[in-house]
Scaffold this active site. Sequence first.
Site, short mmCIF file in Angstrom:
data_model
loop_
_atom_site.label_atom_id
_atom_site.label_comp_id
_atom_site.label_asym_id
_atom_site.label_seq_id
_atom_site.Cartn_x
_atom_site.Cartn_y
_atom_site.Cartn_z
N ARG A 54 4.79 -3.61 -2.14
CA ARG A 54 3.94 -4.05 -1.05
C ARG A 54 3.75 -5.56 -1.20
NH1 ARG A 54 1.05 -6.16 -4.17
NH2 ARG A 54 -0.35 -6.59 -2.46
N GLY A 55 3.03 -6.14 -0.23
CA GLY A 55 2.94 -7.60 -0.21
C GLY A 55 4.02 -8.13 0.72
N ALA A 56 3.63 -9.02 1.62
CA ALA A 56 4.53 -9.42 2.70
C ALA A 56 5.88 -9.97 2.21
CB ALA A 56 3.81 -10.44 3.60
N GLN A 203 -6.04 -2.88 -4.29
CA GLN A 203 -5.01 -3.80 -4.81
C GLN A 203 -5.61 -4.87 -5.72
OE1 GLN A 203 -5.19 -2.84 -1.59
NE2 GLN A 203 -3.20 -2.85 -0.59
N ASP A 244 -0.33 -11.82 5.66
CA ASP A 244 0.80 -10.99 6.08
C ASP A 244 1.45 -11.50 7.36
OD1 ASP A 244 -1.35 -9.21 4.62
OD2 ASP A 244 0.64 -8.41 4.19
N ASN A 254 -4.55 -10.63 7.35
CA ASN A 254 -4.48 -10.34 5.91
C ASN A 254 -5.19 -9.02 5.67
OD1 ASN A 254 -3.59 -11.17 3.27
ND2 ASN A 254 -5.73 -11.51 2.75
N LYS A 255 -5.20 -8.60 4.42
CA LYS A 255 -5.77 -7.30 4.05
C LYS A 255 -7.18 -7.14 4.62
CE LYS A 255 -4.08 -4.73 2.39
NZ LYS A 255 -3.39 -3.63 3.12
O1 MRU Z 1 -0.93 -3.53 2.26
P1 MRU Z 1 -0.37 -4.54 1.31
O2 MRU Z 1 -0.81 -4.39 -0.10
O3 MRU Z 1 1.13 -4.69 1.45
O4 MRU Z 1 -1.00 -5.87 1.86
C1 MRU Z 1 -0.40 -7.06 1.71
C2 MRU Z 1 -1.15 -7.84 0.77
O5 MRU Z 1 -0.93 -7.74 -0.40
C3 MRU Z 1 -2.18 -8.71 1.20
O6 MRU Z 1 -2.61 -8.59 2.48
C4 MRU Z 1 -1.86 -10.09 0.74
O7 MRU Z 1 -3.03 -10.78 0.70
C5 MRU Z 1 -0.83 -10.79 1.56
S1 MRU Z 1 0.79 -10.56 0.98
C6 MRU Z 1 1.04 -11.93 -0.09
#
Ligand code: MRU
Length: 364
Positions: A54-56, A203, A244, A254-255
Site C-alpha cells: 500500500r502507499g501511493a 498504518q 495519494d 490523503n488517508k
Molecule cells: O490506504 P493506504 O495505506 O494505501 O494509504 C496510502 C497512504 O499510505 C497514505 O495515505 C499516505 O499518507 C500517502 S502514500 C505515501
Amino acid sequence: MKVDGVAYRSVWVDPGDSWSVHIFDQTKLPWALEIVRLTTRDQAAHAIKSMQVRGAPLIGAVAAYGLCLALRGDASSDAMERDAAILAATRPTAINLRWALDRMLIRLRNTRAADRVDTAYAEAAAIADEDVAQCEAMGRYGAELIEGIAAAKPGQRVNLLTHCNAGWLATVDWGTALAPIYKAHDAGIGLHVWVDETRPRNQGAALTAWELGSHGVPHTVIADNAGGHYMQHGMVDMAIVGTDRVTRAGDVANKIGTYLKALAAWDNGVPFWVACPSTTIDWTVSDGVKEIPIEERSAAEVTDLTGRMEDGTIATIRVAAVGSPAANPAFDVTPGRLVTGLITERGRCAATAEGLLGLFPERA
Ligand code: MRU
C-alpha cells in the site's frame, strides 16, 4: 532503508530468476517481516487490493511489475490492455497506480510484442529507481524545514507529527513524508515524531512506528484524536504527511483524518506540509473534494481490530456493538488553503496552481 542492518527496498525483482517480484506482506507488520513472491498478474492485483502493499508510490511500482508478470503469459496488445485495466481497478484513489500503468502502456504500445517483456521490466525498474531518487530529493528539501525549526530552538528537540504511513514501506525506498525525518535524524538533529495511530487500519501504529523504531528515530504513538491537543500546547512544531493524489490546484487527498489534522494545525498556527512526488499530482483535476474518487473499504476494518495477544498469537476482535453498521471512507481531501506547502522532488511550493506550475512549468 535498513532492517536489522540489511538494506531493503519495498519491491524488488528476484536476483536469481530475474523475473519474479518480491514484496513484504505489510498486513503482517509489525508482528512479522514476511516476504511474498509474486509470479502472476492476479497475485500482484491481490497484493494491491488486499493491501499487502500500500502507499501511493509503491502500488504504482507493484502494478508496473504486475504488468510485466502478465506480459510473460501473453504479450499481445489485447491482453496487455486488459491486464493493465485489471491492475488499474484494484484501488481508486492513489493516482500513482494509473500513472504508472499509463506510463507502461505508452512505452509498450510502441514496442513489438516479442520485445515487450524485456521492455516492460526495464520500464518498471526505471519507475522504481526514479521513485527512490524522488523520495531522496524530497527528503533533502523537507529536511531543510526541520533544520530551520531546530536552528530557531537551540538545544530543544523538534516535534513533528505525521499521519498514516508515508515512509519507505509506502514507496520504493526512503518514503515521502518520512524521508525528511530520516534525513534530519541522520544529520544529527534532535527530533521526535508524534505518530497518529491512523484508524481504522492503523498504518501509523503498525507501520510508521515500526519503521521509525527500526531506524532509531524517537517517536510516540498517539490516538488519532490527540494531535489537536498537542498542537494547542505547543508540542508540535510541524506536521508533515504524504498524499495519494494532489490536484493541479493543490488540494490534497490523503488517508482519512488528514483533513482534521490540517484544520487543527491551521487553528494553532502549526505549519502543515505535504510531501508530494510529481507522480502523485493529477493534472486533470482541480477540485479535490468534488473530483477525487474516495475509496470506501470494508466495514469490518472499523468494527474489528487485529493485534497480537499476550501469548503471541494474532487475533481479530470486534470493538463495535454487535449489529451496528459502519462506514469506512479511506481518504479525505484537505483543501490547498489549509496546506502550508508541498515538498516535491523539484523543491517546495505553495499548494496552489501557481505554486505547482512554478515548479512544473511544462504542465501550463
Ligand atoms: O490506504 P493506504 O495505506 O494505501 O494509504 C496510502 C497512504 O499510505 C497514505 O495515505 C499516505 O499518507 C500517502 S502514500 C505515501
